[in-house]
Design a protein around this motif. Structure first.
Motif, PDB file in Angstrom:
ATOM      1  N   MET A 113     -23.681  -3.667 -38.128  1.00 14.72           N
ATOM      2  CA  MET A 113     -22.237  -3.691 -37.893  1.00 14.72           C
ATOM      3  C   MET A 113     -21.888  -3.460 -36.420  1.00 14.72           C
ATOM      4  O   MET A 113     -20.752  -3.683 -35.990  1.00 14.72           O
ATOM      5  N   GLY A 114     -22.867  -2.963 -35.639  1.00 16.42           N
ATOM      6  CA  GLY A 114     -22.578  -2.723 -34.238  1.00 16.42           C
ATOM      7  C   GLY A 114     -21.500  -1.674 -34.037  1.00 16.42           C
ATOM      8  O   GLY A 114     -20.697  -1.751 -33.111  1.00 16.42           O
ATOM      9  N   ALA A 115     -21.465  -0.692 -34.922  1.00 15.20           N
ATOM     10  CA  ALA A 115     -20.436   0.344 -34.846  1.00 15.20           C
ATOM     11  C   ALA A 115     -20.993   1.601 -35.507  1.00 15.20           C
ATOM     12  O   ALA A 115     -21.982   1.541 -36.256  1.00 15.20           O
ATOM     13  N   ALA A 116     -20.370   2.747 -35.222  1.00 10.71           N
ATOM     14  CA  ALA A 116     -20.819   3.996 -35.832  1.00 10.71           C
ATOM     15  C   ALA A 116     -20.692   3.924 -37.345  1.00 10.71           C
ATOM     16  O   ALA A 116     -21.479   4.501 -38.073  1.00 10.71           O
ATOM     17  N   TYR A 117     -19.673   3.207 -37.821  1.00 14.38           N
ATOM     18  CA  TYR A 117     -19.509   2.977 -39.258  1.00 14.38           C
ATOM     19  C   TYR A 117     -18.577   1.788 -39.425  1.00 14.38           C
ATOM     20  O   TYR A 117     -17.771   1.506 -38.538  1.00 14.38           O
ATOM     21  N   PRO A 118     -18.714   1.063 -40.524  1.00 20.27           N
ATOM     22  CA  PRO A 118     -17.851  -0.113 -40.711  1.00 20.27           C
ATOM     23  C   PRO A 118     -16.427   0.287 -41.076  1.00 20.27           C
ATOM     24  O   PRO A 118     -16.170   1.421 -41.479  1.00 20.27           O
ATOM     25  N   GLY A 119     -15.513  -0.647 -40.897  1.00 18.74           N
ATOM     26  CA  GLY A 119     -14.128  -0.437 -41.296  1.00 18.74           C
ATOM     27  C   GLY A 119     -13.587  -1.725 -41.885  1.00 18.74           C
ATOM     28  O   GLY A 119     -14.264  -2.759 -41.842  1.00 18.74           O
ATOM     29  N   PRO A 120     -12.390  -1.701 -42.437  1.00 18.73           N
ATOM     30  CA  PRO A 120     -11.841  -2.918 -43.044  1.00 18.73           C
ATOM     31  C   PRO A 120     -11.785  -4.054 -42.025  1.00 18.73           C
ATOM     32  O   PRO A 120     -11.477  -3.820 -40.862  1.00 18.73           O
ATOM     33  N   GLY A 121     -12.090  -5.254 -42.463  1.00 21.20           N
ATOM     34  CA  GLY A 121     -12.023  -6.400 -41.556  1.00 21.20           C
ATOM     35  C   GLY A 121     -13.370  -7.076 -41.424  1.00 21.20           C
ATOM     36  O   GLY A 121     -14.137  -7.154 -42.375  1.00 21.20           O
ATOM     37  N   LEU A 122     -13.664  -7.537 -40.218  1.00 22.57           N
ATOM     38  CA  LEU A 122     -14.825  -8.394 -40.011  1.00 22.57           C
ATOM     39  C   LEU A 122     -16.144  -7.646 -40.197  1.00 22.57           C
ATOM     40  O   LEU A 122     -17.078  -8.165 -40.791  1.00 22.57           O
ATOM     41  N   PHE A 123     -16.246  -6.414 -39.688  1.00 22.20           N
ATOM     42  CA  PHE A 123     -17.496  -5.653 -39.785  1.00 22.20           C
ATOM     43  C   PHE A 123     -17.282  -4.506 -40.759  1.00 22.20           C
ATOM     44  O   PHE A 123     -16.955  -3.394 -40.382  1.00 22.20           O
ATOM     45  N   SER A 124     -17.434  -4.828 -42.032  1.00 20.54           N
ATOM     46  CA  SER A 124     -16.878  -3.941 -43.058  1.00 20.54           C
ATOM     47  C   SER A 124     -17.887  -3.475 -44.100  1.00 20.54           C
ATOM     48  O   SER A 124     -17.495  -2.842 -45.067  1.00 20.54           O
ATOM     49  N   LYS A 125     -19.194  -3.792 -43.920  1.00 18.03           N
ATOM     50  CA  LYS A 125     -20.102  -3.532 -45.049  1.00 18.03           C
ATOM     51  C   LYS A 125     -21.120  -2.436 -44.736  1.00 18.03           C
ATOM     52  O   LYS A 125     -21.567  -2.291 -43.608  1.00 18.03           O
ATOM     53  N   PHE A 126     -21.478  -1.687 -45.765  1.00 15.89           N
ATOM     54  CA  PHE A 126     -22.578  -0.721 -45.702  1.00 15.89           C
ATOM     55  C   PHE A 126     -23.813  -1.371 -46.322  1.00 15.89           C
ATOM     56  O   PHE A 126     -23.726  -1.983 -47.395  1.00 15.89           O
ATOM     57  N   PHE A 127     -24.973  -1.200 -45.660  1.00 13.44           N
ATOM     58  CA  PHE A 127     -26.210  -1.881 -46.069  1.00 13.44           C
ATOM     59  C   PHE A 127     -27.268  -0.883 -46.525  1.00 13.44           C
ATOM     60  O   PHE A 127     -27.192   0.309 -46.214  1.00 13.44           O
ATOM     61  N   ASP A 128     -28.276  -1.413 -47.250  1.00  5.05           N
ATOM     62  CA  ASP A 128     -29.410  -0.562 -47.634  1.00  5.05           C
ATOM     63  C   ASP A 128     -30.607  -0.844 -46.707  1.00  5.05           C
ATOM     64  O   ASP A 128     -30.497  -1.627 -45.763  1.00  5.05           O
ATOM     65  N   GLN A 129     -31.752  -0.211 -47.015  1.00  8.02           N
ATOM     66  CA  GLN A 129     -32.921  -0.350 -46.140  1.00  8.02           C
ATOM     67  C   GLN A 129     -33.392  -1.802 -46.033  1.00  8.02           C
ATOM     68  O   GLN A 129     -34.001  -2.184 -45.033  1.00  8.02           O
ATOM     69  N   ASP A 130     -33.140  -2.594 -47.077  1.00  7.68           N
ATOM     70  CA  ASP A 130     -33.535  -4.012 -47.052  1.00  7.68           C
ATOM     71  C   ASP A 130     -32.479  -4.884 -46.383  1.00  7.68           C
ATOM     72  O   ASP A 130     -32.554  -6.105 -46.456  1.00  7.68           O
ATOM     73  N   MET A 131     -31.487  -4.230 -45.764  1.00 10.32           N
ATOM     74  CA  MET A 131     -30.385  -4.916 -45.089  1.00 10.32           C
ATOM     75  C   MET A 131     -29.572  -5.776 -46.063  1.00 10.32           C
ATOM     76  O   MET A 131     -29.055  -6.831 -45.702  1.00 10.32           O
ATOM     77  N   GLN A 132     -29.515  -5.302 -47.316  1.00  8.99           N
ATOM     78  CA  GLN A 132     -28.637  -5.936 -48.311  1.00  8.99           C
ATOM     79  C   GLN A 132     -27.320  -5.162 -48.346  1.00  8.99           C
ATOM     80  O   GLN A 132     -27.336  -3.928 -48.399  1.00  8.99           O
ATOM     81  N   PRO A 133     -26.173  -5.852 -48.319  1.00  9.29           N
ATOM     82  CA  PRO A 133     -24.903  -5.125 -48.368  1.00  9.29           C
ATOM     83  C   PRO A 133     -24.660  -4.542 -49.765  1.00  9.29           C
ATOM     84  O   PRO A 133     -24.861  -5.229 -50.770  1.00  9.29           O
ATOM     85  N   LEU A 134     -24.272  -3.273 -49.824  1.00  6.67           N
ATOM     86  CA  LEU A 134     -24.013  -2.628 -51.117  1.00  6.67           C
ATOM     87  C   LEU A 134     -22.520  -2.433 -51.369  1.00  6.67           C
ATOM     88  O   LEU A 134     -22.041  -2.610 -52.480  1.00  6.67           O
TER      89      LEU A 134
END
Ligand SMILES: [Zn+2]
Length: 445
Positions: free
Chosen positions: A239-260
């Motif tokens: 996400m290129g950020a400390a944590y995602p937020g609503p909008g373009l960069f908005s997802k939390f991922f797991d170790q396999d880089m799959q969005p959860l």
């Protein structure tokens, strides 16, 4: 020699609510609110800008009209509420759902009109409930045409509770829709829950300034004995950020880089993904042996799902106010969250989740006073706008990001939108070039 004071004194206590028996609500111009009153409660309705007519519609506990419950006042048909419910420009579904959940039908309802089209700014009216009542308060009005001078404006409602009945927690915000799950996480504990792909998870800070650590694991992988959960490092990297937020960069991922999960709404805007959820070591290092802690609480509720216990969980710590400062120090301070602030997530897979209500009373992390967290889960067929919330002034209502009047057209030209001063604005029209972008805004939007 001066005597040493041995009385402990707390120099900077947490900022408590000034008066737990007083509540403030804002009825948006053209909008309405529902408040529940007990006998003896007083409501004061304030028209800060003037010329905003309002309606107060009271129902008894069975959902029958009870205008007399607020005293003897002239009543009329609730035409203003009718105009709000039939306004196709407004999303009135949550209001309609709330009324049906309370068993209220509007067929025989009678409204007490308040204020007049020529009433001065600052006027107030007050009512005292003589019985248990559900009150609808609305500030009707249509969207203003450009040549007119009287847009619908907000009304402020103050509710003075006569008896708190021992309950000093602020009133929970209304559900965003009919929830499938609706449960409390008592202070200093944690709860597990499962969600299906597409469902929405709302994590609410009930009293404000309370952290809630969140874990989620892919259920299908857990069933195969593979533990894949939210990974803050993968998330920050992608996400290129400390944590995602609503909008373009908005997802939390797991170790396999799959969005959860995807962040849909966030009314707080300050969270932590750098530290562990608080652990026994954290408290032991400070001398508090046996202190309840989020990591053990989360391990305990997840053990039946085959998740191995950990001494420290790299959780998503919602509402935890940390930052890495200019001197590379990871500092923490009191959370920014106010009562009722929330994060709304959308599950992107079937997930096993756990949330905590952090027990840390040893630091500013929870404003020195651990309180409850509330969780609601909504079905996938709901539609919630993507939004962050801003308050224009410290005492203003938080407003969710809106779409501009150009959105129906500009959203067909690009999916790149960023939040700017309360609106979603396009950042790029797919690199069509400055000239084409100019004409897209000027003529085609
Ligand atoms: Zn904690």
């Amino acid at each position: 020699m001066a005597a040493l004071s041995i009385t402990p004194s707390l120099l900077e206590p947490g900022l408590w609510r000034s008066d737990p028996s007083l509540e403030r609500y804002q009825v948006q111009g053209g909008g309405s609110i529902v408040v529940r009153l007990q006998a003896g409660d007083t409501i004061t309705i304030h028209d800060p800008q003037g010329r905003q007519v309002g309606e107060v519609i009271a129902f008894d506990k069975n959902g029958s009209p009870a205008p007399g419950g607020l005293g003897n006042h002239p009543v009329q048909k609730p035409t203003g509420l009718g105009s709000i419910l039939t306004n196709r420009g407004l999303n009135t579904r949550p209001l309609a759902q709330r009324l049906s959940a309370l068993g209220i039908t509007l067929d025989d309802a009678l409204a007490i009109p308040v204020f007049a089209p020529d009433s001065p700014p600052g006027e107030e009216v007050a009512f005292t409930a003589s019985d248990e009542l559900t009150c609808l308060i609305c500030a009707p009005g249509d969207s203003m045409s450009v040549e007119e001078q009287h847009p619908p404006t907000p009304l402020i409602v103050w509710v003075r509770r006569s008896d708190l009945q021992g309950d000093t927690d602020p009133v929970l915000p209304d559900p965003l829709a009919n929830p499938r799950l609706d449960f409390r996480i008592e202070r200093c504990t944690a709860r597990d829950f499962t969600v299906r792909a597409g469902e929405f998870i709302q994590i609410i800070d009930v009293a404000g300034r309370e952290c809630s650590d969140f874990l989620a694991f892919t259920e299908s992988k857990l069933n195969q004995g593979i533990e894949r959960g939210l990974d803050p490092t993968a998330t920050r990297t992608l996400m290129g950020a400390a944590y995602p937020g609503p909008g373009l960069f908005s997802k939390f991922f797991d170790q396999d880089m799959q969005p959860l999960v995807e962040v849909i709404q966030d009314t707080c805007g300050r969270h932590d993904t750098f530290g562990f959820a608080c652990s026994s070591k954290y408290y032991e290092d400070m001398g508090y042996f046996g202190h309840p802690n989020c990591s053990d609480n989360l391990s305990n509720v997840l053990k039946d799902y085959g998740v191995a216990a950990r001494r420290g969980w790299p959780a998503i710590n919602f509402f935890y106010n940390t930052r890495i400062d200019d001197h590379n120090a990871l500092y923490l301070d009191e959370p920014w969250s106010r009562p009722g602030d929330y994060v709304l997530l959308r599950a992107l897979d079937d997930l096993v989740c756990a949330s905590s209500a952090c027990p840390d009373d040893t630091s500013a992390a929870n404003g020195w006073n651990p309180t409850d967290i509330h969780v609601r889960v909504y079905s996938p067929d709901n539609i919630f706008s993507k939004a962050v919330a801003y308050r224009m002034t410290p005492d203003a209502e938080a407003e969710l990001t809106r779409e501009t009047g150009f959105h129906p057209r500009s959203s067909q030209l690009t999916r790149n939108f960023t939040e700017y001063r309360g609106f979603w604005l396009p950042t790029v029209f797919n690199n069509a070039g400055a000239i084409k972008e100019y004409w897209a805004c000027r003529e085609k939007a």
